[in-house]
Structures are given as C-alpha cells and as structure tokens.
Design an enzyme around this catalytic site. Sequence first.
Site, PDB file in Angstrom:
ATOM      1  N   TYR A  65       0.849  -1.207   0.000  1.00  0.00           N
ATOM      2  CA  TYR A  65       0.000   0.000   0.000  1.00  0.00           C
ATOM      3  C   TYR A  65       0.874   1.242   0.000  1.00  0.00           C
ATOM      4  O   TYR A  65       1.922   1.254   0.651  1.00  0.00           O
ATOM      5  CB  TYR A  65      -0.892   0.019   1.254  1.00  0.00           C
ATOM      6  CG  TYR A  65      -2.363  -0.004   0.908  1.00  0.00           C
ATOM      7  CD1 TYR A  65      -2.946   1.102   0.277  1.00  0.00           C
ATOM      8  CD2 TYR A  65      -3.148  -1.106   1.177  1.00  0.00           C
ATOM      9  CE1 TYR A  65      -4.287   1.080  -0.067  1.00  0.00           C
ATOM     10  CE2 TYR A  65      -4.495  -1.125   0.834  1.00  0.00           C
ATOM     11  CZ  TYR A  65      -5.061  -0.032   0.202  1.00  0.00           C
ATOM     12  OH  TYR A  65      -6.376  -0.053  -0.147  1.00  0.00           O
ATOM     13  N   GLU A 105      -0.639   4.955  -0.528  1.00  0.00           N
ATOM     14  CA  GLU A 105      -1.441   6.126  -0.933  1.00  0.00           C
ATOM     15  C   GLU A 105      -0.588   7.380  -0.885  1.00  0.00           C
ATOM     16  O   GLU A 105       0.190   7.582   0.039  1.00  0.00           O
ATOM     17  CB  GLU A 105      -2.652   6.272  -0.007  1.00  0.00           C
ATOM     18  CG  GLU A 105      -3.705   5.213  -0.283  1.00  0.00           C
ATOM     19  CD  GLU A 105      -4.925   5.330   0.621  1.00  0.00           C
ATOM     20  OE1 GLU A 105      -4.932   6.202   1.509  1.00  0.00           O
ATOM     21  OE2 GLU A 105      -5.864   4.545   0.429  1.00  0.00           O
ATOM     22  N   LYS A 110      -2.868  -0.625 -25.299  1.00  0.00           N
ATOM     23  CA  LYS A 110      -3.261  -0.783 -26.697  1.00  0.00           C
ATOM     24  C   LYS A 110      -1.983  -0.786 -27.549  1.00  0.00           C
ATOM     25  O   LYS A 110      -1.186  -1.695 -27.409  1.00  0.00           O
ATOM     26  CB  LYS A 110      -4.271   0.295 -27.056  1.00  0.00           C
ATOM     27  CG  LYS A 110      -5.568   0.104 -26.231  1.00  0.00           C
ATOM     28  CD  LYS A 110      -6.606   1.154 -26.437  1.00  0.00           C
ATOM     29  CE  LYS A 110      -7.762   0.903 -25.470  1.00  0.00           C
ATOM     30  NZ  LYS A 110      -8.767   1.970 -25.513  1.00  0.00           N
TER      31      LYS A 110
END
Length: 398
Positions: free
Chosen positions: A46, A48, A231
């Site tokens: 984690y 943040e 993509k």
Amino acid sequence: MKDIQIKKLIDTERKRQKKVINLVASENYVSRDVLEALGSELTDKYGEGYPGRRYYRGTSVVDEVERLAQNRALELFELDKEAWSVNVQPLSGSPANFAVYAALVPQGEKIMGMELSHGGHLTHGQKVSITGKFWNSALYTVSKENERIDYDSLREFALKEKPKIIVAGFTAYAHIIDFKKFREIADAAGALLMVDMSHFAGLVAGKVYPSPFSTQGGLALADVVTTTTHKTLRGPRSAIIFSKRDERGLDKKIDKIIIPGLQGGPHFNTIAAVAVALKEVGTPAFRKYAAQVVKNAKALSDELARLGWRIVEGGTETHLLRVDTWMNGKGIGGREAADKLEAAGIIVNENTIPFDTRKPMDPSGIRLGSAPETTRGKKEQDFIKIAQTIDKVLRKTR
Ligand SMILES: *Cc1c(COP(=O)(O)O)cnc(C)c1O
C-alpha cells in the site's frame, strides 16, 4: 498454481489466444517481462500518496518504482520535466478521463467530444457514460462526404457551444488528427484541449503519428494528454495522464483528484509493468514495430478495398480501420460478420459507422486493427492473406 479451476481457465485462454488471428484494434500482447512485473510482490504494498509524500510507511522501494515509471513516460515522449507533469496512477483509461474532467471542468459545465458512433469514446461525454451525466456534453460528428473531421464545422460548433474542454482522440478513427487545428479551435472557444491518445500512443512513441505534445511557436498543442497503456503502447492495463505545468496548476488539480479525490492505493505491480513496457517502447525495435503496424493496416485496408469492400474514411493512416460490411443492404451486418469471422478463427469487433442506419448492437460495420498480429511478427503479405480470408468468409453471405 494450486487453484486448478483458475489455472485451467488461464491455460485455455492462452491456447485460445495462440489459435486465433486477432484483429481487435484495442488489444496487444505484452512481453514476459511485463507479465513478470504484474505478477510480482509489488501487488502487496500500500502506498497512498505520491513518491516522497505517502500516507504509508515502508514505501522507499515503491517510490523508486513510481519515479522510474514517471521518468520513462516523460522521456519516451521527449517531455521536459519543467514543462510537463505526469501521473501514472490512473487504474485504466476511463477513470483517467473521468479524473481529468473532475479536476478541470466544474460540474454542469460542458465537455466536447466526438459522437460514439462516429469514432469517439464513451468517456468523451456520451449520455450513457457518467461523463455525459455529471457534465453537459456536446458531441461533434464527422463530415458526411468523407467521414473525416471537418475542422471548419468543428470550429463553428465549438464557438456556439462554448465547452470548457475539447477532446481529440478516438477509438475508431483511422486518420491522423490535426492537433494544431484543434489547438486553434480550443483557443478560439476558450476551452482546454485534451488529447486522448489511448489508441495511437504507441504510434506517437514510434514516430509514425504526430505528437500531441509538440510545441508550435512556444505553445504546446495539448493542455492535457491521457492514454491507456495496453493498446498500441503494448503494456499492462493501466493509464497515464500528462499535464502542462504552468500557472494554471492543471497538474496539481489532477494529482489531487486522483488521490485523495478518486482513488486509494496505487497498483504498484501495474506501475512497474508500465515502466517495463515504456522502456521496451523506447527501443529501435519498437520503432520498427510501430512502422510495420501502420504498413500492415494499410495492406489489410487496400486489399479489402480491392476485393470490393467499402473502407470507412476511404482508408487508414494508423493501426485501425472500419469496414462497412453492410454496404446499404448489399452486404452483411456487422454483428453477423464478426460472428462468422470468429467461427473462422478471426477475432474482430462489430462497430458502428458514421451516420449508421442500423442499431449499435447490430451495426453496419466491423473494426479491424493490426497491432496484435504485428507483435506476432506478421508482415504486409500476411495481412493481404488475412484480407482474402475475410473476404472469402463474408462473401459467402453476399
Ligand atoms: C480504450 C479507450 C479508453 C478507455 O480505456 P479503458 O482502459 O478501457 O477504460 C478511453 N479513451 C479511448 C480513446 C480509448 O480508446
């Protein structure tokens, strides 16, 4: 893997991928290194916040991972750190676009993007998307004559609608966009210019498509550039937001919306995989690949046209094209075409064409792309053969 059910499904999907000819314009095949980063222990962490300012401890390694991804993104598109900011935390293309509007467009103000059936993306303000509900939207269309953007009518439309942001960049548009014209129109209308290069980012990096970042007379073309990374960029499923660093503080607003505004912990395994992909994309080998992608799409398009199929926009300058399979009732519907091709081992998706007279669930065309099969080493000759197979499969029904 101990989970036999999931292992079996993964193995089956791997085999399916190997067996088919994949012409899905938004897909690609990542390297083993990208997969390795995705499947790493970085998924457990984690963190943040942003590098150097996290709400969690034990983040020295992931700080480096994220900084590396940021630096590689800036380097790849030849961006000056002083002039451009980059955020590599968006979870995918759609949330990235949502974040840009949430940061820069007051709720109830207007977004201007291209109509979905003409080539735009859901997140460019379509009514069914949250981007067309939280904000007003005005959707531009292509010209009826040549199915391309008519910059004069776009200008007129923008001056009338006065959007806060104009979006350039599409999911199904085969020609090169004139970013300079978009910039002039945005300036005349008092709007920000966002370029969503999700589809053609790999072509920009490979220098076979103009850069939306390039400066003309000291003025950058785009204020904000978003892109997916999975993509033509051939990375993991994720997204990046680039924003101009200046007194308007666009970059600070966007960073603040991503966290704490919209997301929680960054997906560091994905960010590491993005960094791996960006390094691969920066090589001469990728540049060759990007050029081949465009040549292959053109070969596919030219051969299909020669065999009597109508190519939307009259051809392609990119990795993708749309084929009007319906041809005013002389041909076959897009859905049926995609079904028949899948049965023959060719994967495509049905797609609306501009001014489509049929329903979105069963439109008049199909969309084809050359990126995945070019990754597998196919050349123009192979794409000519693919076009001939497509013709054979679809002609039976004509
Ligand atoms: C694919 C795409 C998106 C959305 O990306 P997701 O990762 O599928 O959410 C946004 N904009 C454009 C132009 C796209 O082609």
